[in-house]
Write a protein that holds these residues in place. Structure first.
Motif: not given
Length: 198
Positions: A144-147, A151-156, A158-161
């Motif tokens: 969860x902390x990585x996800x 999110x905190x880095x502003x990834x969309x 699609x980018x997170x996936x």
């Protein structure tokens, strides 16, 4: 001094296997006592090397197709928009493991004819479950902390996936693909009952 003996033995077995695949006729005298009623010890359906390569090609095509569908389904059901499809997806991939491969072949032959196609259908259905379950497990158990950091880095989404979820899930997904390949390698031999070259 004796540490090289197992390696030498493995090398000799590998060389023997290569000779058997490329020139099976050399082994006819050894296999002749195992036959009954004058049956040939080796049925010449083509080059054993060619048949082996066709067998591997059939497994590769079915595994690639199963991987694409299973991973796409796992990604779909782990997104908020597709979460309601999880029970349906699970039921669909479980159907492949419910029927014996011979039954799948019997149902597929009238629809697509004899040859490689029914075998591909059976292998595809058999390969879905391990890949889907591993992909689903991998995508739902990410830290969860990585996800949250992604999110905190502003990834969309699609980018997170693409940059976080799939790379972190890759080892578990590859484990499912490996299991699917092992199942397919063993199951593909039944394709010869419907005139597939394996």
């Amino acid at each position: 001094m004796k540490a090289w003996l197992p390696a030498l033995l493995r090398l000799a077995v590998l060389a023997l296997l290569v000779v058997f695949i490329t020139s099976p006729g050399w082994f006819e005298p050894l296999l002749k006592p195992l036959t009954e009623n004058g049956a040939p010890p080796i049925y010449n359906q083509g080059s054993l090397l060619t048949l082996t390569l066709q067998h591997l090609r059939t497994v590769l095509v079915a595994t690639v197709a199963a991987t694409i569908v299973a991973v796409a389904l796992a990604i779909l059901v782990t997104r908020p928009a597709g979460a309601e499809f999880l029970p349906l997806s699970r039921s669909l991939v479980n159907i492949g493991q419910t029927f014996p491969p011979v039954a799948v072949l019997a149902l597929a032959v009238p629809a697509v004819g004899f040859g490689e196609k029914p075998t591909l259908i059976a292998l595809f259905l058999y390969g879905l479950l391990p890949i889907f379950e591993n992909a689903l497990t991998a995508l739902t158990t990410l830290p969860g902390n990585v996800m949250e950091a992604a999110r905190g880095a502003g990834m969309t989404g699609w980018q997170r996936l693409m940059k976080v979820e799939l790379p972190l899930s890759a080892p578990v997904i590859l484990g499912g693909i490996r299991l699917s390949v092992v199942i397919s390698l063993a199951t593909a031999t039944i394709g010869s009952t419907v005139a597939a070259k394996t």
